[in-house]
Design an enzyme around this catalytic site. Structure first.
Site, PDB file in Angstrom:
ATOM      1  CB  SER A 459      15.539  11.321 -23.872  1.00 33.12           C
ATOM      2  OG  SER A 459      14.890  10.641 -22.537  1.00 33.12           O
ATOM      3  CE1 TYR A 472      20.138  12.412 -20.739  1.00 35.33           C
ATOM      4  CE2 TYR A 472      17.748  12.316 -20.385  1.00 35.33           C
ATOM      5  CZ  TYR A 472      19.128  11.648 -20.968  1.00 35.33           C
ATOM      6  OH  TYR A 472      19.117  10.634 -21.736  1.00 35.33           O
TER       7      TYR A 472
HETATM    8  P1  NAD Z   1      26.132   4.810 -22.554  1.00 35.97           P
HETATM    9  O1  NAD Z   1      26.732   5.743 -21.560  1.00 35.97           O
HETATM   10  O2  NAD Z   1      25.951   3.465 -22.598  1.00 35.97           O
HETATM   11  O3  NAD Z   1      26.895   5.429 -23.882  1.00 35.97           O
HETATM   12  C1  NAD Z   1      27.122   6.627 -24.234  1.00 35.97           C
HETATM   13  C2  NAD Z   1      28.361   6.753 -25.069  1.00 35.97           C
HETATM   14  O4  NAD Z   1      28.695   8.123 -25.419  1.00 35.97           O
HETATM   15  C3  NAD Z   1      29.491   6.155 -24.153  1.00 35.97           C
HETATM   16  O5  NAD Z   1      30.317   5.382 -24.758  1.00 35.97           O
HETATM   17  C4  NAD Z   1      30.350   7.517 -23.897  1.00 35.97           C
HETATM   18  O6  NAD Z   1      31.767   7.363 -23.795  1.00 35.97           O
HETATM   19  C5  NAD Z   1      29.955   8.205 -25.342  1.00 35.97           C
HETATM   20  N1  NAD Z   1      30.091   9.809 -25.055  1.00 35.97           N
HETATM   21  C6  NAD Z   1      29.651  10.372 -23.986  1.00 35.97           C
HETATM   22  N2  NAD Z   1      30.254  11.629 -24.047  1.00 35.97           N
HETATM   23  C7  NAD Z   1      30.743  11.870 -25.164  1.00 35.97           C
HETATM   24  C8  NAD Z   1      31.526  12.861 -25.922  1.00 35.97           C
HETATM   25  N3  NAD Z   1      31.367  14.116 -25.439  1.00 35.97           N
HETATM   26  N4  NAD Z   1      31.962  12.654 -26.970  1.00 35.97           N
HETATM   27  C9  NAD Z   1      32.025  11.404 -27.774  1.00 35.97           C
HETATM   28  N5  NAD Z   1      31.239  10.247 -26.793  1.00 35.97           N
HETATM   29  C10 NAD Z   1      30.748  10.372 -25.793  1.00 35.97           C
HETATM   30  O7  NAD Z   1      24.623   5.539 -22.383  1.00 35.97           O
HETATM   31  P2  NAD Z   1      23.303   4.945 -23.454  1.00 35.97           P
HETATM   32  O8  NAD Z   1      22.213   4.705 -22.673  1.00 35.97           O
HETATM   33  O9  NAD Z   1      23.659   4.073 -24.663  1.00 35.97           O
HETATM   34  O10 NAD Z   1      23.225   6.569 -24.306  1.00 35.97           O
HETATM   35  C11 NAD Z   1      23.100   6.893 -25.569  1.00 35.97           C
HETATM   36  C12 NAD Z   1      22.137   7.859 -25.908  1.00 35.97           C
HETATM   37  O11 NAD Z   1      20.856   7.639 -25.553  1.00 35.97           O
HETATM   38  C13 NAD Z   1      22.227   9.076 -25.011  1.00 35.97           C
HETATM   39  O12 NAD Z   1      22.230  10.116 -25.877  1.00 35.97           O
HETATM   40  C14 NAD Z   1      21.236   9.004 -24.011  1.00 35.97           C
HETATM   41  O13 NAD Z   1      21.192  10.270 -23.508  1.00 35.97           O
HETATM   42  C15 NAD Z   1      20.347   8.235 -24.921  1.00 35.97           C
HETATM   43  N6  NAD Z   1      19.097   7.911 -24.001  1.00 35.97           N
HETATM   44  C16 NAD Z   1      19.530   6.949 -23.113  1.00 35.97           C
HETATM   45  C17 NAD Z   1      18.625   6.117 -22.283  1.00 35.97           C
HETATM   46  C18 NAD Z   1      18.640   5.094 -21.352  1.00 35.97           C
HETATM   47  O14 NAD Z   1      18.030   4.498 -20.714  1.00 35.97           O
HETATM   48  N7  NAD Z   1      20.139   4.411 -21.578  1.00 35.97           N
HETATM   49  C19 NAD Z   1      17.453   6.430 -22.315  1.00 35.97           C
HETATM   50  C20 NAD Z   1      16.963   7.632 -23.231  1.00 35.97           C
HETATM   51  C21 NAD Z   1      17.968   8.458 -23.908  1.00 35.97           C
END
Ligand code: NAD
Length: 589
Positions: A459, A472
């Site tokens: 991130s 985080y």
């Molecule tokens: P999201 O919540 O839409 O998707 C995350 C998915 O991970 C969900 O389907 C959830 O069920 C699954 N998940 C969570 N914990 C889990 C576990 N223990 N085992 C298996 N599956 C699990 O979120 P997203 O935004 O798509 O996030 C994806 C990645 O991107 C994450 O690592 C997040 O930290 C990172 N990220 C997101 C953003 C943002 O702005 N959305 C920014 C930077 C980084």
């Protein structure tokens, strides 16, 4: 017969030469003829032959003057492409008199293959041609003539680039010296060079005939290159479907050589492999999978080549048929990434702790053209579950080619409002989930020894400190450092590692993120407010997915994705003080 376990050997006489031919697999199945290059013998194909033998009738032969085939006398004039075509036809007639054969060539085997696939007298004898790292001399001749004839700066650059890669061709044209070198010090040092420079495992390969193979094979160049460069055939059009497999790290051939190819081979499918020149030795799994897919497609069997590959969709050449595993694939970035790989013809394993969501992603992936897609309900923070997943995937589908450790959860709140339990939860998923993924699947990649790629979703919070995200941000900074360290460790193994650092992306993460130190009602309000802000920013997860595919193709170490992530990354390097000032700001509630 040593390297080719279970192969039957025989000699076929043609034009005063005895060709040593090895056959394996059921002769009733479609015949695949593998032709080796320079300086090699048929054993270069042993690993690929082994993998094809359960489905095909696999035939290999030592090209005249190589391995256990006899050499022409005199050598000069004995290696013309016309004579090599006679040899191929003699082999094809002997091993598959009634049906056309599927031809596969590497290096000079491919140069020959282009001749076989473009001359009229082989028509009806070849069903398909897979070319690996060896151009048609005629196409090459035209390529040079056109660039010399109309030299733009770009074309001159292309000429110089390929010219520099062809140094060995000039050397091989000098008399006697190459023979002396190969039968002397170069012949002795070659296995070690292959191991160190090309990362080829030299167990039982090259064979003892290497010095004489290399000395005789110099005539392949002397008998053909100059004459074809001067007078390339104007009608060198392939009369068979062609699959072109290009290793991107080939020290001897520029990828630009194939720019004009659709003109010569209208039924063309392209594949790209991040590897060096000797792919039959270093990437036998991928090579045999692509050969098998192409052959069965032209036998009217199997699922066929993925449509994205046939239509030449961007990156389909690289990922078509590969096995890609994405965690957190039920939602957001993970879902978009799994679907982006599906669209370019990859097989996809969609992992999530949300079983229904994973199943929905897998279904959609199939509809988008993935040749296979499987949901897996697994919690990435559970070490044993991840080990079982790795064993299940390996047994059912093989080694993962691209692993995307993406599952993650959000957690916001001051350091003292974050309980030890909060810390544990976020580190368990965001950091340990990535560690488990890298350990179980990374180990399989390394043990297979045929490359691969790991993408970890970090991130912008990995390099942008903020008082709002101590836990985080710490988990993501750890993922970034883990990725960089692992990248260093795996660099020599052909496994790339990328850390992807998105900024604000419009996904479901805002509605599940935990906010510490506030009442439940307040947490609900904060989630809604954050979701509104992310929606307003409206950066789609599909763009992150596209950045992930590009990062794998380009083997990038770290990719800040959104504009704000790029700015923050730049500031973290040139003006970290500014970022520290931003870190203190507490946004209006
Ligand atoms: P999201 O919540 O839409 O998707 C995350 C998915 O991970 C969900 O389907 C959830 O069920 C699954 N998940 C969570 N914990 C889990 C576990 N223990 N085992 C298996 N599956 C699990 O979120 P997203 O935004 O798509 O996030 C994806 C990645 O991107 C994450 O690592 C997040 O930290 C990172 N990220 C997101 C953003 C943002 O702005 N959305 C920014 C930077 C980084």
């Amino acid at each position: 017969m040593g390297l080719l376990r279970g192969a039957r050997e025989r000699w076929i006489r043609t034009g005063g030469i005895e060709l040593c031919v090895a056959e394996t697999g059921d002769p009733q199945r479609p015949t695949v003829v593998l032709v080796h290059g320079y300086p090699d013998s048929k054993e270069v194909w042993s690993e690929v032959a082994l993998r094809l033998a359960d489905r095909f009738h696999v035939v290999l032969y030592d090209v005249r003057g190589h391995g256990r085939s006899t050499a022409p006398v005199p050598l000069r004039g004995g290696f013309t492409l016309e004579k090599l075509t006679d040899d191929f036809l003699a082999v094809a007639d002997a091993v598959s008199p009634d049906r056309p054969v599927h031809l596969v060539g590497h290096d000079w085997g491919s140069v020959q293959g282009w001749e076989f696939a473009t001359v009229r007298r082989t028509e009806g004898r070849i069903a398909s041609f897979t070319s690996v790292s060896g151009p048609s001399l005629d196409h090459f001749g035209h390529w040079i003539k056109e660039r010399v004839g109309r030299p733009t700066p770009r074309r001159v650059g292309q000429l110089l680039g390929q010219g520099a890669r062809s140094w060995y061709v000039y050397l091989l044209h000098t008399p006697v010296l190459p023979e002396l070198a190969w039968r002397g010090p170069l012949g002795r040092r070659w296995p070690d060079l292959l191991r160190r420079v090309e990362k080829v495992s030299v167990e039982g390969y090259p064979t003892g005939s290497l010095p004489s193979d290399a000395a005789h094979g110099a005539w392949l160049y002397r008998d053909n290159v100059r004459s074809r460069m001067r007078r390339p055939r104007p009608d060198a059009h392939a009369h068979v479907p062609v699959q072109l497999i290009t290793p991107t790290g080939d020290a001897f051939l520029s990828e630009r050589l194939y720019d004009d190819l659709p003109r010569w081979a209208p039924r063309l499918v392209r594949r790209t492999l991040p590897a060096k020149h000797w792919v039959p030795r270093t990437r036998p799994d991928q090579l045999s999978a692509w050969i098998a897919e192409f052959v069965t497609a032209h036998e009217g069997e199997g699922a066929g080549v993925p449509p994205a590959v046939v239509s030449g969709r961007r990156y389909a050449d690289r990922f078509g048929g590969q096995l890609v595993l994405v965690t957190g694939a039920a939602s957001g970035i993970g879902r978009a990434t799994a679907l982006a790989f599906a669209e370019v013809g990859a097989r996809v394993v969609a992992v999530d702790r949300d079983a229904e969501g994973a199943a929905r992603t897998a279904e959609r992936a199939l509809r988008l053209g993935a040749p296979g897609a499987w949901p897996e309900a697994v919690d990435v923070s559970d070490e044993q579950a991840m080990e079982k997943l790795a064993a299940r995937v390996a047994a059912a589908h093989g080694t993962v080619d691209v692993l995307v450790n993406n599952a993650g959860i959000g957690l916001s709140g001051s350091f003292f409002d974050t309980t030890a339990d909060d810390w544990r939860k976020v580190l368990d998923v965001n950091l340990w989930g990535v560690i488990h993924g890298c350990r179980v699947f990374g180990r399989q990649m390394v043990e297979r020894g045929q490359g691969g790629h790991i993408v970890n979703t970090a991130s912008a919070a990995a390099f942008q400190p903020t008082r709002l995200l101590p836990a985080y941000g710490t988990s993501k900074a750890a993922v970034l450092m883990l990725s960089e360290s692992l990248r260093a460790e795996l660099a020599g193994r052909g496994v790339g590692v990328t850390a992807v650092c998105p900024g604000f992306v419009n996904t479901g993460i805002t509605s599940t993120a935990r906010f510490t130190g506030v009442s439940q009602a307040e947490e609900g309000r904060l989630r809604e407010r954050t979701a509104r802000r992310y929606a307003l920013r409206n950066y789609p997860p599909e763009k992150v997915a596209a950045a992930i595919l590009r990062a794998v193709v380009e083997n990038r170490a770290m990719v800040p994705v959104t504009p704000e992530a790029r700015v923050a990354h730049l500031l973290s390097r040139v003006a970290p003080g500014a970022l520290r000032a931003v870190a203190r700001v507490s946004p209006p509630l």
